[in-house]
Write a protein that holds these residues in place. Structure first.
Motif, mmCIF file in Angstrom:
data_model
loop_
_atom_site.group_PDB
_atom_site.id
_atom_site.type_symbol
_atom_site.label_atom_id
_atom_site.label_comp_id
_atom_site.label_asym_id
_atom_site.label_seq_id
_atom_site.Cartn_x
_atom_site.Cartn_y
_atom_site.Cartn_z
ATOM 1 N N UNK A 263 35.844 42.166 52.927
ATOM 2 C CA UNK A 263 35.254 43.051 51.913
ATOM 3 C C UNK A 263 35.725 44.500 52.062
ATOM 4 N N UNK A 264 36.589 44.742 53.050
ATOM 5 C CA UNK A 264 37.163 46.094 53.174
ATOM 6 C C UNK A 264 38.031 46.437 51.964
ATOM 7 N N UNK A 265 38.381 45.413 51.156
ATOM 8 C CA UNK A 265 39.160 45.705 49.936
ATOM 9 C C UNK A 265 38.418 46.713 49.050
ATOM 10 N N UNK B 253 42.091 36.923 45.999
ATOM 11 C CA UNK B 253 40.953 35.977 45.944
ATOM 12 C C UNK B 253 39.756 36.638 45.261
ATOM 13 N N UNK B 254 39.494 37.911 45.613
ATOM 14 C CA UNK B 254 38.350 38.634 45.018
ATOM 15 C C UNK B 254 38.555 38.816 43.517
ATOM 16 N N UNK B 255 39.747 39.282 43.124
ATOM 17 C CA UNK B 255 40.058 39.498 41.694
ATOM 18 C C UNK B 255 39.892 38.205 40.890
ATOM 19 N N UNK B 256 40.495 37.110 41.391
ATOM 20 C CA UNK B 256 40.471 35.849 40.644
ATOM 21 C C UNK B 256 39.075 35.233 40.585
ATOM 22 N N UNK B 257 38.301 35.367 41.687
ATOM 23 C CA UNK B 257 36.937 34.823 41.701
ATOM 24 C C UNK B 257 36.076 35.552 40.680
ATOM 25 N N UNK B 258 36.139 36.888 40.729
ATOM 26 C CA UNK B 258 35.257 37.655 39.846
ATOM 27 C C UNK B 258 35.660 37.526 38.382
ATOM 28 N N UNK B 259 36.926 37.183 38.119
ATOM 29 C CA UNK B 259 37.325 36.888 36.728
ATOM 30 C C UNK B 259 36.586 35.652 36.225
ATOM 31 N N UNK B 260 36.519 34.593 37.064
ATOM 32 C CA UNK B 260 35.817 33.362 36.649
ATOM 33 C C UNK B 260 34.336 33.654 36.413
#
Length: 475
Positions: free
Chosen positions: A262-264, A399-406
């Motif tokens: 989550x440091x992203x 992974x964060x970008x693609x998950x939150x898009x769904x």
């Protein structure tokens, strides 16, 4: 020693790798929307309700919502070739099972298998692009990917409308199958291992919490469209999902090697880019469900004609992506994202005034300009955000970008359908003859107008966010 050095200095053939990803991504995303036009037919074929048939889309999104968060971990455990081959094998098996499915249960299973393929492919595609292309070429490459990612869902309804009118729904899958096989063969021939395998420790509790968290939220919002927000199932799954997500986040922050780092979120351009993409994806998916309903019920168009009305916007959006990518490489994101949201605001405001008398040409123009705005925001915001991350955080960022898009897609669709249904019901209360087709068309149109106001509010929030986006180019 020299052989070892030459292996380490392997020449990465970027073009064949990119082509393999583009074919696979195109078909994966094409099948995501192609089935939407067939849902009406499938209700009659399988004798199921519209809320049941909707699970063919919801189940797909739910599988992606569960699988994509784990993808950051998979990228560090398996090689690029292994993951690419696995994703294509799942897609091929899912498509083949769907093509021969005799009943609803089998088709539902096929959609889940297909979604596993897409869920493995999307994060792998973004991560590989970040690794094989230098920062000054990423905008153009991401633009090319945008062409595929936006073009596939755009032509899905038109092609499937044509297939349904001339053949049957099974052919939607038979048409996709050869392309998936070509992508697999291309990947086996040209795909190279570009990622570093670190094999971090697998934390089972993190996987369980992530599955319950993202799965619960996607399921809850997806069910709200059919069961209503007051339903105990909807409320409980969203609450459980949020609680699991909170526990998941706390656990990630305490771990030395988290499942998703989550440091992203410490990187401001990544967080702002993610917000811009989240909002834009809600607008895209809500309009992709509202416009076909409005065209088919409000303007009484056939499935194929409705698909054709939406085609120019999707094609334009796809063609704009490489152009916006090149502009991004040259000038950065600011000059694209701010005007992009401004265009979306104007188009959504006009779309909130459509009625049963609106001409088809007007809808084509509004939809086309809306999607020009989308193409100015989507890839530039995403690429700029990922560019700010250090190399070791690429898997976590993608992974964060693609998950939150769904998740945003599920939320956007559910909220839009809920607003539309509520407006429809309140309109029908004041109608003398509820069975009158003209009244039904007018009620649905009133619902669509109110849902576009929701999109307009989202776009205004997006505009405010975009004012803080700066170029994250590494000097």
């Amino acid at each position: 020693m020299s052989t070892l050095a030459s292996q380490q200095q392997q020449v990465i053939r970027t073009t064949p790798i990119l082509i393999s990803f583009l074919i696979a991504g195109f078909i994966g995303l094409f099948s995501e929307t192609a089935l939407n036009m067939a849902l009406g037919d499938l209700i009659n074929v399988f004798q199921v309700s519209s809320s049941t048939v909707q699970w063919l889309t919801t189940g797909y999104l739910l599988t992606l919502g569960i699988l994509v968060p784990v993808s950051g971990l998979l990228l560090q455990w398996f090689s690029t070739r292994q993951l690419f081959t696995a994703s294509l094998v799942f897609s091929i098996i899912g498509t083949l099972v769907a093509a021969v499915a005799p009943g609803f249960g089998m088709l539902m299973l096929a959609r889940v298998i297909q979604a596993i393929g897409t869920g493995l492919l999307l994060p792998l595609m973004f991560n590989t692009i970040l690794l094989i292309f230098p920062i000054h070429k990423r905008g153009a490459t991401m633009g090319l990917m945008g062409l595929v990612i936006m073009f596939a869902p755009a032509i899905g309804p038109s092609v499937s409308g044509l297939i349904i009118e001339n053949l049957n729904w099974h052919w939607i899958f038979w048409v996709s199958l050869p392309f998936l096989v070509i992508a697999l063969l291309s990947g086996i021939t040209y795909m190279q291992n570009v990622s570093t395998i670190t094999k971090p420790k697998i934390d089972v509790l993190s996987i369980i919490l992530s599955t319950i968290g993202f799965g619960g939220i996607v399921y809850g919002f997806s069910s709200a469209g059919e069961s209503g927000w007051g339903s105990s199932i909807v409320i409980s799954t969203i609450v459980v999902g949020l609680a699991a997500l909170l526990l998941f986040s706390l656990r990630q922050l305490k771990m030395s090697k988290p499942m998703i780092d989550l440091r992203v979120f410490k990187y401001p351009m990544f967080t702002l880019g993610l917000l811009a993409v989240f909002i834009t994806f809600m607008i895209i998916l809500s309009s992709m469900i509202l416009l076909p309903l409005y065209l088919q019920t409000g303007l009484a168009l056939a499935a194929f004609s409705a698909g054709l009305v939406l085609l120019p916007g999707g094609v334009l959006n796809g063609l704009m992506s490489p152009l916006t990518g090149r502009i991004f490489d040259k000038y950065g994101p600011r000059g694209l994202v701010v005007p992009g949201f401004a265009i979306m605001i104007v188009m959504l405001w006009i779309l909130s005034t459509v009625n049963t008398e609106t001409s088809i040409l007007t809808v084509i123009l509004l939809h086309s300009f809306l999607f020009i705005g989308v193409s100015m925001v989507m890839m530039p915001a995403q690429t700029n955000g990922l560019n700010q991350l250090p190399k070791e955080l690429y898997p976590d960022g993608t992974a964060t970008m693609n998950t939150l898009q769904q998740v945003s897609g599920a939320i956007g669709t559910a909220v839009a359908i809920t607003i539309m249904s509520a407006s429809q019901s309140s309109y029908m209360k004041h109608v003398a003859n509820p069975a009158d087709p003209a009244a039904i068309s007018a009620a649905l149109t009133a619902g669509v107008q109110d849902s576009f106001i929701f999109g307009l509010i989202l776009a205004i929030v997006g505009l405010v966010v975009s004012l803080f986006i700066k170029s994250s180019r590494v000097k």
